[in-house]
Design a protein around this motif. Structure first.
Motif, PDB file in Angstrom:
ATOM      1  N   ARG A  74      50.005  49.929 -18.230  1.00 27.35           N
ATOM      2  CA  ARG A  74      50.850  50.353 -17.765  1.00 27.35           C
ATOM      3  C   ARG A  74      51.657  51.678 -18.864  1.00 27.35           C
ATOM      4  NH1 ARG A  74      53.287  49.146 -13.306  1.00 27.35           N
ATOM      5  NH2 ARG A  74      53.975  47.432 -12.083  1.00 27.35           N
ATOM      6  N   SER A  75      51.122  51.058 -20.207  1.00 27.68           N
ATOM      7  CA  SER A  75      51.598  52.057 -21.121  1.00 27.68           C
ATOM      8  C   SER A  75      50.642  53.248 -21.071  1.00 27.68           C
ATOM      9  CB  SER A  75      51.770  51.249 -22.280  1.00 27.68           C
ATOM     10  OG  SER A  75      50.571  50.655 -22.665  1.00 27.68           O
ATOM     11  N   SER A  76      49.181  53.229 -21.026  1.00 24.30           N
ATOM     12  CA  SER A  76      48.519  54.088 -21.380  1.00 24.30           C
ATOM     13  C   SER A  76      47.705  55.044 -19.903  1.00 24.30           C
ATOM     14  CB  SER A  76      47.400  53.569 -22.228  1.00 24.30           C
ATOM     15  OG  SER A  76      46.582  52.663 -21.557  1.00 24.30           O
ATOM     16  N   SER A  77      48.310  54.545 -18.434  1.00 22.00           N
ATOM     17  CA  SER A  77      48.049  55.691 -17.438  1.00 22.00           C
ATOM     18  C   SER A  77      48.898  56.060 -16.399  1.00 22.00           C
ATOM     19  CB  SER A  77      47.565  54.318 -16.839  1.00 22.00           C
ATOM     20  OG  SER A  77      46.990  54.037 -15.228  1.00 22.00           O
ATOM     21  N   SER A  78      48.302  57.149 -15.836  1.00 20.16           N
ATOM     22  CA  SER A  78      49.461  58.015 -14.578  1.00 20.16           C
ATOM     23  C   SER A  78      49.541  56.992 -13.858  1.00 20.16           C
ATOM     24  CB  SER A  78      48.698  58.976 -14.778  1.00 20.16           C
ATOM     25  OG  SER A  78      47.518  58.989 -14.042  1.00 20.16           O
ATOM     26  N   VAL A  79      47.940  55.911 -13.258  1.00 24.58           N
ATOM     27  CA  VAL A  79      48.903  55.348 -12.245  1.00 24.58           C
ATOM     28  C   VAL A  79      49.719  54.330 -12.234  1.00 24.58           C
ATOM     29  CG1 VAL A  79      47.370  54.094  -9.910  1.00 24.58           C
ATOM     30  CG2 VAL A  79      46.081  55.631 -11.798  1.00 24.58           C
ATOM     31  N   GLN A  80      50.651  54.711 -10.697  1.00 31.26           N
ATOM     32  CA  GLN A  80      51.471  53.784 -11.140  1.00 31.26           C
ATOM     33  C   GLN A  80      51.914  52.209 -10.135  1.00 31.26           C
ATOM     34  OE1 GLN A  80      54.495  54.367 -13.104  1.00 31.26           O
ATOM     35  NE2 GLN A  80      53.380  55.573 -13.190  1.00 31.26           N
ATOM     36  N   GLU A  81      50.636  52.897  -8.855  1.00 30.62           N
ATOM     37  CA  GLU A  81      50.309  51.250  -8.402  1.00 30.62           C
ATOM     38  C   GLU A  81      49.162  50.585  -8.407  1.00 30.62           C
ATOM     39  OE1 GLU A  81      49.483  50.286  -2.926  1.00 30.62           O
ATOM     40  OE2 GLU A  81      50.281  52.659  -3.489  1.00 30.62           O
ATOM     41  N   ILE A  82      49.688  49.606  -9.427  1.00 29.71           N
ATOM     42  CA  ILE A  82      48.817  48.222  -9.738  1.00 29.71           C
ATOM     43  C   ILE A  82      49.011  47.357  -9.619  1.00 29.71           C
ATOM     44  CG2 ILE A  82      47.934  47.588 -11.937  1.00 29.71           C
ATOM     45  CD1 ILE A  82      49.187  49.498 -13.321  1.00 29.71           C
ATOM     46  N   LEU A  83      47.322  46.377  -8.764  1.00 30.09           N
ATOM     47  CA  LEU A  83      47.544  45.267  -8.243  1.00 30.09           C
ATOM     48  C   LEU A  83      46.467  44.751  -9.759  1.00 30.09           C
ATOM     49  CD1 LEU A  83      45.822  45.729  -4.781  1.00 30.09           C
ATOM     50  CD2 LEU A  83      48.713  45.827  -5.215  1.00 30.09           C
ATOM     51  N   THR A  84      46.539  42.951  -9.616  1.00 36.09           N
ATOM     52  CA  THR A  84      46.271  42.311 -10.882  1.00 36.09           C
ATOM     53  C   THR A  84      45.498  40.643  -9.983  1.00 36.09           C
ATOM     54  OG1 THR A  84      48.113  40.847 -11.172  1.00 36.09           O
ATOM     55  CG2 THR A  84      47.894  43.245 -12.185  1.00 36.09           C
ATOM     56  N   TYR A  85      44.933  40.700 -11.544  1.00 36.59           N
ATOM     57  CA  TYR A  85      43.610  39.045 -10.529  1.00 36.59           C
ATOM     58  C   TYR A  85      44.015  38.736 -11.881  1.00 36.59           C
ATOM     59  CZ  TYR A  85      39.258  41.673 -12.522  1.00 36.59           C
ATOM     60  OH  TYR A  85      38.891  42.585 -13.606  1.00 36.59           O
ATOM     61  N   ASN A  86      43.937  37.707 -11.801  1.00 37.80           N
ATOM     62  CA  ASN A  86      43.652  36.315 -12.764  1.00 37.80           C
ATOM     63  C   ASN A  86      42.010  36.406 -13.587  1.00 37.80           C
ATOM     64  OD1 ASN A  86      47.057  35.975 -12.575  1.00 37.80           O
ATOM     65  ND2 ASN A  86      46.444  34.511 -11.276  1.00 37.80           N
ATOM     66  N   ASP A  87      41.471  35.757 -13.177  1.00 45.59           N
ATOM     67  CA  ASP A  87      40.028  35.865 -13.728  1.00 45.59           C
ATOM     68  C   ASP A  87      38.757  36.812 -12.779  1.00 45.59           C
ATOM     69  OD1 ASP A  87      39.382  34.388 -11.292  1.00 45.59           O
ATOM     70  OD2 ASP A  87      40.745  32.060 -12.013  1.00 45.59           O
ATOM     71  N   GLN A  88      37.649  36.336 -13.745  1.00 45.54           N
ATOM     72  CA  GLN A  88      36.426  37.035 -12.278  1.00 45.54           C
ATOM     73  C   GLN A  88      36.337  36.304 -11.636  1.00 45.54           C
ATOM     74  OE1 GLN A  88      32.631  35.746 -14.559  1.00 45.54           O
ATOM     75  NE2 GLN A  88      33.179  33.690 -14.877  1.00 45.54           N
ATOM     76  N   TYR A  89      37.085  35.778 -10.566  1.00 45.87           N
ATOM     77  CA  TYR A  89      36.844  35.284  -9.507  1.00 45.87           C
ATOM     78  C   TYR A  89      38.099  35.532  -8.457  1.00 45.87           C
ATOM     79  CZ  TYR A  89      33.478  31.842 -11.658  1.00 45.87           C
ATOM     80  OH  TYR A  89      32.504  31.003 -12.050  1.00 45.87           O
ATOM     81  N   GLY A  90      38.760  36.355  -9.478  1.00 48.31           N
ATOM     82  CA  GLY A  90      40.040  37.277  -8.537  1.00 48.31           C
ATOM     83  C   GLY A  90      39.779  38.664  -7.631  1.00 48.31           C
ATOM     84  N   PHE A  91      38.414  39.070  -9.056  1.00 52.54           N
ATOM     85  CA  PHE A  91      38.073  40.424  -8.949  1.00 52.54           C
ATOM     86  C   PHE A  91      37.686  40.846  -7.918  1.00 52.54           C
ATOM     87  CE2 PHE A  91      34.375  42.868  -8.116  1.00 52.54           C
ATOM     88  CZ  PHE A  91      34.983  44.443  -8.120  1.00 52.54           C
ATOM     89  N   ALA A  92      37.226  40.549  -6.704  1.00 53.26           N
ATOM     90  CA  ALA A  92      36.318  40.597  -5.624  1.00 53.26           C
ATOM     91  C   ALA A  92      37.282  40.360  -4.517  1.00 53.26           C
ATOM     92  CB  ALA A  92      34.993  40.023  -5.082  1.00 53.26           C
ATOM     93  N   PRO A  93      38.248  39.291  -4.372  1.00 54.58           N
ATOM     94  CA  PRO A  93      39.758  39.306  -3.231  1.00 54.58           C
ATOM     95  C   PRO A  93      40.248  40.143  -3.518  1.00 54.58           C
ATOM     96  CG  PRO A  93      38.818  36.948  -3.995  1.00 54.58           C
ATOM     97  CD  PRO A  93      38.019  38.283  -5.207  1.00 54.58           C
ATOM     98  N   VAL A  94      40.807  40.324  -4.700  1.00 57.63           N
ATOM     99  CA  VAL A  94      42.177  41.080  -5.074  1.00 57.63           C
ATOM    100  C   VAL A  94      41.726  42.904  -4.101  1.00 57.63           C
ATOM    101  CG1 VAL A  94      43.730  42.535  -6.691  1.00 57.63           C
ATOM    102  CG2 VAL A  94      42.908  39.500  -6.254  1.00 57.63           C
ATOM    103  N   CYS A  95      40.854  43.152  -5.260  1.00 58.39           N
ATOM    104  CA  CYS A  95      39.946  44.186  -4.615  1.00 58.39           C
ATOM    105  C   CYS A  95      39.522  44.475  -3.218  1.00 58.39           C
ATOM    106  CB  CYS A  95      38.907  44.416  -5.782  1.00 58.39           C
ATOM    107  SG  CYS A  95      37.976  45.864  -5.638  1.00 58.39           S
ATOM    108  N   ALA A  96      39.299  43.701  -2.510  1.00 53.05           N
ATOM    109  CA  ALA A  96      39.367  43.951  -0.919  1.00 53.05           C
ATOM    110  C   ALA A  96      40.618  43.777  -0.283  1.00 53.05           C
ATOM    111  CB  ALA A  96      37.743  42.579  -0.572  1.00 53.05           C
TER     112      ALA A  96
END
Length: 386
Positions: free
Chosen positions: A85-107
């Motif tokens: 948030r402090s160093s990006s121009s992108v306002q819409e951000i989604l988050t995941y908690n661990d490596q297994y969360g990457f694919a489901p959240v991105c999908a």
């Protein structure tokens, strides 16, 4: 207006409008490529498009999802939210908690963008997306057709804006400070590490930084190494010295190769003479409309005329900008078909390998102009004798 942050020494180095222009050019390239969206994961490309340098993305990819007609969307690890948030121009951000969360959240983000059954580009040839990441994403989205879009952002980023060129010119000014210190510090008995410390001190005094992870500084027999960080190894009389380093400004590095000899060293002196001839032929071949392969061939032709083509065993140069080591960039190599255009920046390290194993030569960093090439450095690429 440049976006600032409440966190000290954070924020965007360029105005929001600059990132908007870059993103729009990528949106246009996405449509030309026949894609419905692009998932950007390469750290250099993330920094180019958003300002965020990707440092926290070592854990899993931080995909930037770009869909023409929609706002860019970042998918990141929740732990890094403050940094992004402090160093990006992108306002819409989604988050995941661990490596297994990457694919489901991105999908899920891709589904939200109405991309079911669409054709989506992945940067499969770049760093920071592993085969397992791509497989996990495909498993989540079996109805999506993923395509390799490794070159898409790199091709857009090859042509620099005036703001980018301004950053690169400052970076090269710091590189020249470093090279001048390298040359003036050479004396019998000084070690690579001591000289590197001198360089860092002088660059810092000048208000700059070096891209420390890429600095090569080698003396004597150690110039037979292709890369090497400075060690407590002294230079003796009648030995060669070699450095490749680059000043850094807002993520933009301007690299340069310079060589020297303390006393005399006939073998490396000859290699350097040939490298200068090759380099000058390469620079002369750079112009809008030339292909990357034609530029490479111009350099190799010099060594063929000397009957020594085997001295050069690598490409003659490559596209530069954010992230010196990014994959997928334009490469000046045999047969390359990329067409050069004004405001592209290129580094041409012409390093030749002698019969005894010495790796020695010189380089230049240039901007492609309407007339040919503008050399950024103010330090001659001739051999320095100490």
């Amino acid at each position: 207006m440049t976006t600032s942050s409440a966190v000290p020494l954070t924020g965007l180095p360029f105005p929001d409008a600059e990132y908007g222009r870059r993103q729009q050019k990528v949106f246009e390239a996405i449509e030309r490529a026949g894609l419905d969206a692009l998932v950007v994961t390469a750290h250099g490309h993330l920094q180019y498009l958003t300002g965020y340098d990707g440092r926290g993305a070592y854990f899993m990819p931080f995909p930037l999802i770009l869909v023409p007609g929609q706002r860019p969307m970042f998918v990141i690890r929740e732990y890094e939210l403050g940094s992004v948030r402090s160093s990006s121009s992108v306002q819409e951000i989604l988050t995941y908690n661990d490596q297994y969360g990457f694919a489901p959240v991105c999908a899920d983000a891709i589904r939200r963008s109405n991309l079911r059954g669409g054709r989506i580009g992945l940067e499969l040839g770049c760093w920071n997306i592993a085969p397992a990441d791509a497989s996990a994403l495909q498993a989540q989205l079996p109805d999506v057709n993923f395509a390799d879009a490794t070159r898409l952002v790199a091709t857009v980023a090859a042509v620099k804006t005036e703001l980018e060129l301004e950053a690169m010119r400052f970076a090269m000014a710091m590189t020249d400070v470093a090279v001048k210190t390298f040359q003036q510090s050479l004396r019998e008995g000084i070690t690579e590490a001591e000289l590197a410390a001198n360089i860092d001190w002088e660059v810092e005094k000048a208000g700059g930084l070096l891209r420390a992870s890429s600095t090569t500084l080698l003396f004597g027999e150690r110039t037979k190494l292709s890369h090497g960080s400075p060690k407590r190894h002294p230079i003796n009389n009648n030995e060669p010295a070699f450095t490749e380093l680059g000043g850094l400004k807002d993520g933009y590095a301007c690299g340069l190769v310079r060589s020297a000899v303390l006393g005399r060293h006939p073998e490396t002196e000859l290699l350097h003479d040939l490298s200068m001839e090759v380099l000058e032929a390469v620079i002369s071949a750079i112009k809008p409309g030339a292909t990357a392969g034609e530029v490479d061939a111009a350099g190799r032709e010099v060594l063929k005329r000397h009957g020594r083509p085997e001295l050069l065993n690598h490409r003659v140069g490559y596209q530069t900008g954010i992230n010196w080591g990014e994959r997928g960039n334009i490469s000046l190599e045999p047969g390359a078909t990329d067409i050069l255009a004004p405001n592209m920046t290129m580094h041409m390290p012409i390093i030749l390998r002698g019969e005894s194993g010495y790796l020695f030569g010189t380089s230049e960093h240039v901007v492609v102009t309407d007339q040919g090439a503008e050399i950024l450095s103010r330090t001659p690429h001739t051999l320095y004798f100490a």
